[in-house]
Design an enzyme around this catalytic site. Structure first.
Site, PDB file in Angstrom:
ATOM      1  N   SER A  24       0.845  -1.198   0.000  1.00 51.01           N
ATOM      2  CA  SER A  24       0.000   0.000   0.000  1.00 51.01           C
ATOM      3  C   SER A  24       0.878   1.245   0.000  1.00 51.01           C
ATOM      4  CB  SER A  24      -0.921  -0.022   1.222  1.00 51.01           C
ATOM      5  OG  SER A  24      -0.181  -0.278   2.397  1.00 51.01           O
ATOM      6  N   PHE A  53      12.635  14.051  10.371  1.00 50.76           N
ATOM      7  CA  PHE A  53      11.489  13.166  10.639  1.00 50.76           C
ATOM      8  C   PHE A  53      11.853  12.135  11.694  1.00 50.76           C
ATOM      9  CE2 PHE A  53       9.577  13.538   6.108  1.00 50.76           C
ATOM     10  CZ  PHE A  53       9.017  14.740   6.459  1.00 50.76           C
ATOM     11  N   HIS A  97       4.082  -0.937   3.452  1.00 53.25           N
ATOM     12  CA  HIS A  97       3.305   0.304   3.279  1.00 53.25           C
ATOM     13  C   HIS A  97       4.334   1.399   3.021  1.00 53.25           C
ATOM     14  CE1 HIS A  97      -0.069   3.072   4.141  1.00 53.25           C
ATOM     15  NE2 HIS A  97       0.774   3.795   4.855  1.00 53.25           N
ATOM     16  N   GLU A 138       1.112   5.603   0.917  1.00 54.38           N
ATOM     17  CA  GLU A 138       0.557   6.682   1.758  1.00 54.38           C
ATOM     18  C   GLU A 138       0.851   8.069   1.182  1.00 54.38           C
ATOM     19  OE1 GLU A 138       1.059   6.298   6.066  1.00 54.38           O
ATOM     20  OE2 GLU A 138       1.701   8.398   6.109  1.00 54.38           O
ATOM     21  N   ASP A 195      -0.770  13.250  17.173  1.00 58.65           N
ATOM     22  CA  ASP A 195       0.039  14.131  18.030  1.00 58.65           C
ATOM     23  C   ASP A 195      -0.524  15.525  17.864  1.00 58.65           C
ATOM     24  OD1 ASP A 195       2.092  12.273  18.901  1.00 58.65           O
ATOM     25  OD2 ASP A 195       2.672  12.232  16.787  1.00 58.65           O
TER      26      ASP A 195
HETATM   27  P1  FAD Z   1      -1.198   4.928  20.841  1.00 62.17           P
HETATM   28  O1  FAD Z   1      -1.283   3.519  20.379  1.00 62.17           O
HETATM   29  O2  FAD Z   1      -2.317   5.469  21.654  1.00 62.17           O
HETATM   30  O3  FAD Z   1       0.161   5.051  21.667  1.00 62.17           O
HETATM   31  C1  FAD Z   1       0.695   6.312  22.005  1.00 62.17           C
HETATM   32  C2  FAD Z   1       1.644   6.179  23.196  1.00 62.17           C
HETATM   33  O4  FAD Z   1       0.892   5.956  24.382  1.00 62.17           O
HETATM   34  C3  FAD Z   1       2.616   4.998  23.109  1.00 62.17           C
HETATM   35  O5  FAD Z   1       3.800   5.382  23.741  1.00 62.17           O
HETATM   36  C4  FAD Z   1       1.914   3.908  23.910  1.00 62.17           C
HETATM   37  O6  FAD Z   1       2.812   2.959  24.417  1.00 62.17           O
HETATM   38  C5  FAD Z   1       1.267   4.736  24.997  1.00 62.17           C
HETATM   39  N1  FAD Z   1       0.018   4.159  25.526  1.00 62.17           N
HETATM   40  C6  FAD Z   1      -0.993   3.612  24.808  1.00 62.17           C
HETATM   41  N2  FAD Z   1      -2.002   3.247  25.632  1.00 62.17           N
HETATM   42  C7  FAD Z   1      -1.612   3.601  26.880  1.00 62.17           C
HETATM   43  C8  FAD Z   1      -2.219   3.510  28.170  1.00 62.17           C
HETATM   44  N3  FAD Z   1      -3.443   2.992  28.322  1.00 62.17           N
HETATM   45  N4  FAD Z   1      -1.510   3.974  29.238  1.00 62.17           N
HETATM   46  C9  FAD Z   1      -0.262   4.521  29.095  1.00 62.17           C
HETATM   47  N5  FAD Z   1       0.345   4.626  27.904  1.00 62.17           N
HETATM   48  C10 FAD Z   1      -0.311   4.177  26.815  1.00 62.17           C
HETATM   49  N6  FAD Z   1      -0.289  10.937  13.104  1.00 62.17           N
HETATM   50  C11 FAD Z   1      -1.238  11.816  12.698  1.00 62.17           C
HETATM   51  O7  FAD Z   1      -1.469  12.830  13.367  1.00 62.17           O
HETATM   52  N7  FAD Z   1      -1.934  11.626  11.532  1.00 62.17           N
HETATM   53  C12 FAD Z   1      -1.745  10.525  10.765  1.00 62.17           C
HETATM   54  O8  FAD Z   1      -2.389  10.373   9.736  1.00 62.17           O
HETATM   55  C13 FAD Z   1      -0.772   9.558  11.185  1.00 62.17           C
HETATM   56  N8  FAD Z   1      -0.561   8.426  10.478  1.00 62.17           N
HETATM   57  C14 FAD Z   1       0.309   7.478  10.958  1.00 62.17           C
HETATM   58  C15 FAD Z   1       0.417   6.253  10.287  1.00 62.17           C
HETATM   59  C16 FAD Z   1       1.265   5.254  10.748  1.00 62.17           C
HETATM   60  C17 FAD Z   1       1.327   3.941  10.008  1.00 62.17           C
HETATM   61  C18 FAD Z   1       2.056   5.490  11.913  1.00 62.17           C
HETATM   62  C19 FAD Z   1       3.007   4.440  12.408  1.00 62.17           C
HETATM   63  C20 FAD Z   1       1.945   6.700  12.582  1.00 62.17           C
HETATM   64  C21 FAD Z   1       1.065   7.695  12.134  1.00 62.17           C
HETATM   65  N9  FAD Z   1       0.891   8.904  12.808  1.00 62.17           N
HETATM   66  C22 FAD Z   1      -0.052   9.805  12.381  1.00 62.17           C
HETATM   67  C23 FAD Z   1       1.693   9.202  14.006  1.00 62.17           C
HETATM   68  C24 FAD Z   1       0.995   8.777  15.303  1.00 62.17           C
HETATM   69  O9  FAD Z   1      -0.189   9.502  15.461  1.00 62.17           O
HETATM   70  C25 FAD Z   1       1.963   9.063  16.444  1.00 62.17           C
HETATM   71  O10 FAD Z   1       3.035   8.163  16.398  1.00 62.17           O
HETATM   72  C26 FAD Z   1       1.338   9.121  17.829  1.00 62.17           C
HETATM   73  O11 FAD Z   1       2.311   9.674  18.719  1.00 62.17           O
HETATM   74  C27 FAD Z   1       0.915   7.784  18.391  1.00 62.17           C
HETATM   75  O12 FAD Z   1      -0.191   7.283  17.775  1.00 62.17           O
HETATM   76  P2  FAD Z   1      -0.680   5.782  18.070  1.00 62.17           P
HETATM   77  O13 FAD Z   1      -1.930   5.581  17.347  1.00 62.17           O
HETATM   78  O14 FAD Z   1       0.393   4.817  17.867  1.00 62.17           O
HETATM   79  O15 FAD Z   1      -0.973   5.927  19.663  1.00 62.17           O
END
Ligand code: FAD
Length: 278
Positions: free
Chosen positions: A7, A207, A257, A9, A100
């Site tokens: 895929s 980055f 991806h 992006e 973020d």
């Molecule tokens: P989470 O899975 O919620 O994790 C975030 C942090 O919190 C981690 O350190 C985790 O260990 C910790 N954590 C999770 N649950 C808990 C809990 N219950 N208690 C304590 N700690 C916890 N960002 C954007 O803004 N827009 C995008 O379109 C985007 N696309 C992305 C696509 C991919 C494939 C990837 C890998 C990243 C992308 N990001 C994007 C970046 C992403 O939003 C950031 O990396 C963000 O900081 C974490 O998102 P996450 O969904 O992994 O968060």
């Protein structure tokens, strides 16, 4: 190799020129026949309409499109409205993230972590969407520990994620180790490797500092040594990333991806070297 999932992006362009340029980029990349194109989503507001518009463009051109959706800074109502809009437009695939917040953006919203978003999407829309979540072979920068981060990943899978895409990395062992750890912790979904082609040294360093991806010393020093010689950077980058992808595929990665940064050339070159469309 054809059963693996490849895929591509994009990020949503901000100007009419950017929209036009992305259309041209997309036409080139569509020739590779990726499984789907995904489009990122800016937490806190800035690019949200752009994500929908880009996804609809992709659909109109006859390709599967997967919008990213992040939850930090959002309310349930606003996310519900977005989900309904995607559903009404026949979108069946989402990349669900925490996101973020831009610095200085105060509101924290109704969600803290991505597993809560996955839960919400399932509660609101059942099995309508195929949900991908993020995974971090080199550990998310805010995680308390690698073990904690694996547990966070497992929570997203238990909440209903179908598959994952990793942050980019240049160390295949980190990926294989993460997949093993996730399996041992009970997460059995496909973990697709996120691949960042190397074309620009300073951009890559910027980055990688932000997202916690490590550039191994030997790669960093080599890239730095090329200075402004972009052709050498691209040729070296293509060799390094081709080697990485070959190792990942041979070691069982279920797909890749590609983070294109809205450019076609580097992803096309990699794809062809790897013979992915065969
Ligand atoms: P989470 O899975 O919620 O994790 C975030 C942090 O919190 C981690 O350190 C985790 O260990 C910790 N954590 C999770 N649950 C808990 C809990 N219950 N208690 C304590 N700690 C916890 N960002 C954007 O803004 N827009 C995008 O379109 C985007 N696309 C992305 C696509 C991919 C494939 C990837 C890998 C990243 C992308 N990001 C994007 C970046 C992403 O939003 C950031 O990396 C963000 O900081 C974490 O998102 P996450 O969904 O992994 O968060």
């Amino acid at each position: 190799m054809t059963q693996k999932n490849f895929s591509i992006e994009f990020y949503p362009p901000k100007t009419p020129e950017g929209v036009e340029k992305l259309r041209i980029t997309r036409a080139k990349l569509a020739e590779l026949q990726p499984k789907y194109f995904s489009v990122t989503f800016g937490a806190g507001g800035s690019t949200q309409r752009g994500t929908l518009e880009t996804v609809l463009d992709i659909q109109r051109e006859g390709h599967e499109a997967a919008p990213h959706l992040s939850c930090i800074g959002s309310s349930r109502d606003s996310l519900r409205a977005i989900l309904n809009e995607y559903k009404a437009n026949g979108i069946r695939r989402l990349v669900a993230l925490r996101g973020d917040l831009p610095s200085g953006y105060g509101a924290s919203g109704e969600f803290r972590y991505a597993n809560e978003l996955v839960e919400f999407i399932r509660a609101e829309t059942g099995d309508w969407f195929h949900i991908e979540v993020a995974a971090y072979p080199e550990t998310h920068p805010q995680a308390k520990s690698p073990q904690d981060d694996v547990q966070s990943f497992v929570r997203k899978v238990n909440a209903g994620a179908n598959a994952a895409i990793t942050q980019y990395f240049y160390n295949a062992d980190a990926y294989f180790r993460f997949v093993d750890d996730a399996r041992k912790a009970g997460a059995d979904v496909p973990i697709v490797a996120g691949i960042m082609p190397i074309t620009n040294y300073s951009q890559l360093m910027r980055f990688s500092d932000m997202c916690g991806a490590e550039i191994p010393r030997w790669i960093r020093l080599k890239l730095a040594s090329y200075g402004d010689d972009t052709e050498s950077i691209k040729a070296f980058g293509l060799d390094v990333v081709t080697g990485l992808c070959e190792r990942l595929l041979a070691g069982g990665a279920p797909g890749m991806h590609f983070y294109t940064l809205n450019q076609a050339a580097a992803t096309t070159a990699l794809w062809k070297r790897l013979n992915l469309s065969a």
